[in-house]
Motif scaffolding. Structure first.
Motif, PDB file in Angstrom:
ATOM      1  N   ASN A 259       0.563   5.436   0.996  1.00 32.44           N
ATOM      2  CA  ASN A 259      -0.220   6.406   1.751  1.00 32.44           C
ATOM      3  C   ASN A 259       0.349   7.788   1.500  1.00 32.44           C
ATOM      4  OD1 ASN A 259      -2.062   4.676   3.317  1.00 32.44           O
ATOM      5  ND2 ASN A 259      -0.173   3.870   4.178  1.00 32.44           N
TER       6      ASN A 259
ATOM      7  N   SER B 100      -4.535   1.290  -2.718  1.00 29.15           N
ATOM      8  CA  SER B 100      -4.055   2.613  -2.308  1.00 29.15           C
ATOM      9  C   SER B 100      -4.970   3.740  -2.766  1.00 29.15           C
ATOM     10  CB  SER B 100      -2.639   2.833  -2.863  1.00 29.15           C
ATOM     11  OG  SER B 100      -1.765   1.810  -2.422  1.00 29.15           O
TER      12      SER B 100
ATOM     13  N   LYS C 186       0.830  -1.201   0.000  1.00 31.37           N
ATOM     14  CA  LYS C 186       0.000   0.000   0.000  1.00 31.37           C
ATOM     15  C   LYS C 186       0.867   1.254   0.000  1.00 31.37           C
ATOM     16  CE  LYS C 186      -4.093   1.877   2.155  1.00 31.37           C
ATOM     17  NZ  LYS C 186      -5.022   1.837   3.252  1.00 31.37           N
TER      18      LYS C 186
ATOM     19  N   GLU D 238       4.324   0.961   2.178  1.00 28.96           N
ATOM     20  CA  GLU D 238       4.263  -0.177   3.088  1.00 28.96           C
ATOM     21  C   GLU D 238       4.478  -1.463   2.305  1.00 28.96           C
ATOM     22  OE1 GLU D 238       0.516  -0.153   5.162  1.00 28.96           O
ATOM     23  OE2 GLU D 238       0.676   1.984   5.598  1.00 28.96           O
TER      24      GLU D 238
ATOM     25  N   GLN E 191      -3.365  10.475  -7.437  1.00 23.35           N
ATOM     26  CA  GLN E 191      -2.768  10.681  -6.117  1.00 23.35           C
ATOM     27  C   GLN E 191      -1.583  11.633  -6.241  1.00 23.35           C
ATOM     28  OE1 GLN E 191      -3.707   9.223  -3.102  1.00 23.35           O
ATOM     29  NE2 GLN E 191      -5.449   8.242  -4.087  1.00 23.35           N
TER      30      GLN E 191
ATOM     31  N   LYS F  53       1.165  11.516   2.075  1.00 25.59           N
ATOM     32  CA  LYS F  53       1.370  12.372   3.234  1.00 25.59           C
ATOM     33  C   LYS F  53       1.525  13.790   2.712  1.00 25.59           C
ATOM     34  CE  LYS F  53       4.063  10.596   6.437  1.00 25.59           C
ATOM     35  NZ  LYS F  53       5.255  10.056   7.086  1.00 25.59           N
TER      36      LYS F  53
END
Length: 188
Positions: free
Chosen positions: A80, A115, A78, A89, A141, A82
């Motif tokens: 993430n 994700s 995954k 991960e 993303q 920020k």
């Protein structure tokens, strides 16, 4: 913290890593060792004689490592987002962080979907799903890009390698704040 993390070390990922590392960017390549290229015999890769997929992958990784790219064998589970970076991960529980991430996962989109990265139907034979990207390689993303087969380009190694280089140049350009060009010249 890495400038750029690349998920996948097949032709798209290793080509991206070659460009990013040669540009002096701290580059990490996370690879699950599942590249479909490892099962290929290649007779149509410009500049290379007939070559096995495993040999082509090994040469690409060696070229990128020459300029400082770090390689880790791990399956990413995954991403993430920020503030200004991306946490990565792995299934083994390791966590890495990079300013930008390039997905070069070939036919695999499960991690992208987990994700929250937008996907769409693929257009190549046997490719059911791809990551939805802009022409520059951006995903939905922030700071996550995609290159190669996972981004919808032809599965041929020469095409995926070129797409990896294209997306890497776009990421380097964004990091530098100006268009990046890498042209070496013959030494006299």
């Amino acid at each position: 913290m890495y400038d750029i993390a690349i998920i996948g070390a097949g032709p798209a990922g290793a080509s991206a890593a070659l460009f990013t590392a040669k540009a002096g960017k701290k580059t990490l390549v996370l690879d699950s060792d599942q590249s479909v290229t490892k099962r290929a015999w290649i007779e149509n890769h410009y500049g290379a004689p007939d070559i096995s997929g495993p040999d082509l992958v090994a040469v690409g990784k060696k070229q990128a490592a020459k300029f400082g790219a770090e390689f880790v064998t791990a399956k990413v589970s995954k991403l993430n987002a920020k503030d200004g970076s991306v946490a990565i991960e792995t299934e083994g529980g390791e966590t890495y962080e990079a300013t930008h991430v390039i997905l070069a996962t070939g036919m695999l989109t499960d991690m992208a979907e987990a994700s929250g990265i937008a996907t769409k139907p693929g257009t190549e034979p046997r490719i059911k799903t791809i990551v939805d990207v802009t022409p520059e390689g951006r995903t939905n993303q922030a700071n996550v890009w995609a290159a190669g087969t996972v981004a919808g380009v032809s599965m041929h190694t020469i095409v995926t390698a070129g797409d990896g280089a294209k997306v890497a140049i776009n990421v380097i350009s964004e990091l530098n704040g100006e268009r990046y060009v890498d042209h070496d010249v013959l030494k006299s």
